[in-house]
Motif scaffolding. Structure first.
Motif, short mmCIF file in Angstrom:
data_model
loop_
_atom_site.label_atom_id
_atom_site.label_comp_id
_atom_site.label_asym_id
_atom_site.label_seq_id
_atom_site.Cartn_x
_atom_site.Cartn_y
_atom_site.Cartn_z
N ARG A 32 37.55 58.59 52.78
CA ARG A 32 38.12 58.51 51.43
C ARG A 32 38.56 57.09 51.10
O ARG A 32 38.35 56.60 49.99
CB ARG A 32 39.31 59.47 51.32
N SER A 58 36.61 55.01 48.13
CA SER A 58 37.42 54.65 46.96
C SER A 58 37.56 53.14 46.83
O SER A 58 37.46 52.60 45.71
CB SER A 58 38.80 55.30 47.06
N ILE A 108 34.30 51.56 45.56
CA ILE A 108 34.14 51.78 44.11
C ILE A 108 35.07 50.86 43.33
O ILE A 108 34.67 50.26 42.32
CB ILE A 108 34.41 53.25 43.77
N LEU A 159 44.53 64.39 37.02
CA LEU A 159 43.35 64.38 37.89
C LEU A 159 43.04 65.77 38.43
O LEU A 159 41.87 66.13 38.58
CB LEU A 159 43.57 63.40 39.05
N LEU A 190 39.48 66.94 37.54
CA LEU A 190 38.55 66.83 38.66
C LEU A 190 38.70 67.92 39.70
O LEU A 190 37.91 67.97 40.65
CB LEU A 190 38.72 65.46 39.34
N GLY A 204 39.22 68.87 44.92
CA GLY A 204 38.34 68.34 45.96
C GLY A 204 38.54 66.86 46.23
O GLY A 204 39.51 66.23 45.79
N ASP A 205 37.59 66.30 46.95
CA ASP A 205 37.67 64.89 47.33
C ASP A 205 37.61 63.96 46.13
O ASP A 205 38.17 62.86 46.16
CB ASP A 205 36.53 64.54 48.29
N THR A 206 36.93 64.38 45.06
CA THR A 206 36.79 63.51 43.88
C THR A 206 38.16 63.15 43.32
O THR A 206 38.41 61.99 42.94
CB THR A 206 35.96 64.21 42.81
N GLN A 207 39.06 64.11 43.26
CA GLN A 207 40.41 63.85 42.74
C GLN A 207 41.16 62.87 43.63
O GLN A 207 41.84 61.96 43.15
CB GLN A 207 41.17 65.17 42.64
N LYS A 208 41.03 63.01 44.93
CA LYS A 208 41.75 62.14 45.86
C LYS A 208 41.19 60.71 45.81
O LYS A 208 41.94 59.74 45.84
CB LYS A 208 41.65 62.72 47.27
N ILE A 209 39.87 60.60 45.73
CA ILE A 209 39.25 59.29 45.65
C ILE A 209 39.63 58.60 44.34
O ILE A 209 39.91 57.39 44.30
CB ILE A 209 37.72 59.42 45.78
N ALA A 210 39.67 59.37 43.24
CA ALA A 210 40.06 58.79 41.96
C ALA A 210 41.49 58.27 42.00
O ALA A 210 41.79 57.20 41.45
CB ALA A 210 39.91 59.84 40.85
#
Length: 256
Positions: A68, A72, A75, A116, A120, A123-129
């Motif tokens: 993660r 992140s 990005i 978030l 989102l 999942g992982d998308t929320q944590k990465i964001a």
């Protein structure tokens, strides 16, 4: 002995660093000598760490958190690098984006968690964001400031030789500011690690932060401290990796 801005040899740095760590562990051991279950001694934390890795699949949690962080941060750099370089190169672009970046820089990333989660999911998308939001605004500012440090003589010489704006940015400004940009990334990666537990305490089933929250539920303080210790060690390894990258990419700075 103590002089302003004196040079310190590598061996001296290593010895002093070891002394500092030994002093820290000794103070920790003495403070925990009362056998307080809420403040375990270093050996208890090491034993808990061994148990986590051998019996609780903690290695999977560590890899999940590391993944993660790396995704992140990659990005965030991919977004912040072009924006920061353009802001530092062209005052008009800075005048346009700086009010927005400055405003978002003062907003706490954890405040976005409810949004978030709704946008989102869990999942992982929320944590990465969340991890991206925690560093990207500061990273843009640091890259912009690093770009501004490019000597005007370099830019004027490139113009004299007929360089276009694109060529000057790509072949002059970016290479000249890259050492400072690498340092800025190293500093902001440390900040990204500080947001890890916050990102993983909400609806997380894996990761170091999720393990820490499970340990808190059962008052396993030794496991909580073991998780904190692992975050610190991983952060140190990432910092050393960036230092090594800087050392390899810019040998002329070592000579200087």
């Amino acid at each position: 002995m103590f002089e302003f801005k004196q040079s310190v040899s590598t061996s001296t740095k290593i010895i002093l660093g070891i002394i500092a760590w030994l002093a820290f562990v000794l103070i920790w051991q003495l403070a925990a000598s009362a056998d307080n279950p809420l403040f375990p001694a270093p050996d208890q934390v090491i034993h808990a760490l061994w148990t986590l890795f051998t019996e609780r699949d903690f290695a999977f949690d560590v890899l999940s958190s590391l993944q993660r962080i790396l995704i992140s941060f990659a990005i965030a750099v991919a977004i912040a690098l072009p924006i920061g370089v353009l802001m530092g190169s062209f005052p008009l672009i800075e005048a346009m984006f700086n009010p927005l970046v400055s405003a978002f820089r003062y907003l706490p990333a954890p405040a976005f968690i409810p949004l978030l989660l709704m946008w989102l999911g869990t999942g992982d998308t929320q944590k990465i964001a969340l991890l991206i939001l925690g560093v990207i605004w500061f990273l843009i500012t640091l890259i912009c400031d690093a770009t501004k440090q490019t000597p005007n003589d370099f830019i004027e010489s490139s113009k004299t030789l007929g360089g276009s704006r694109r060529i000057i940015v790509w072949t002059v400004i970016l290479p000249a500011s890259l050492p400072s940009i690498i340092d800025a990334c190293r500093q902001m990666l440390a900040v990204s690690w500080t947001y890890l537990v916050i990102a993983e305490i909400v609806a997380a089933t894996d990761g170091i932060g999720a393990m820490i929250m499970r340990a808190r539920r059962f008052v396993h303080v030794d496991e909580i401290m073991a998780g904190i210790l692992i975050i610190g060690l991983l952060g140190l390894l990432c910092d050393l990796a960036f230092r090594g990258l800087h050392w390899v990419m810019f040998p002329y700075l070592r000579r200087r």
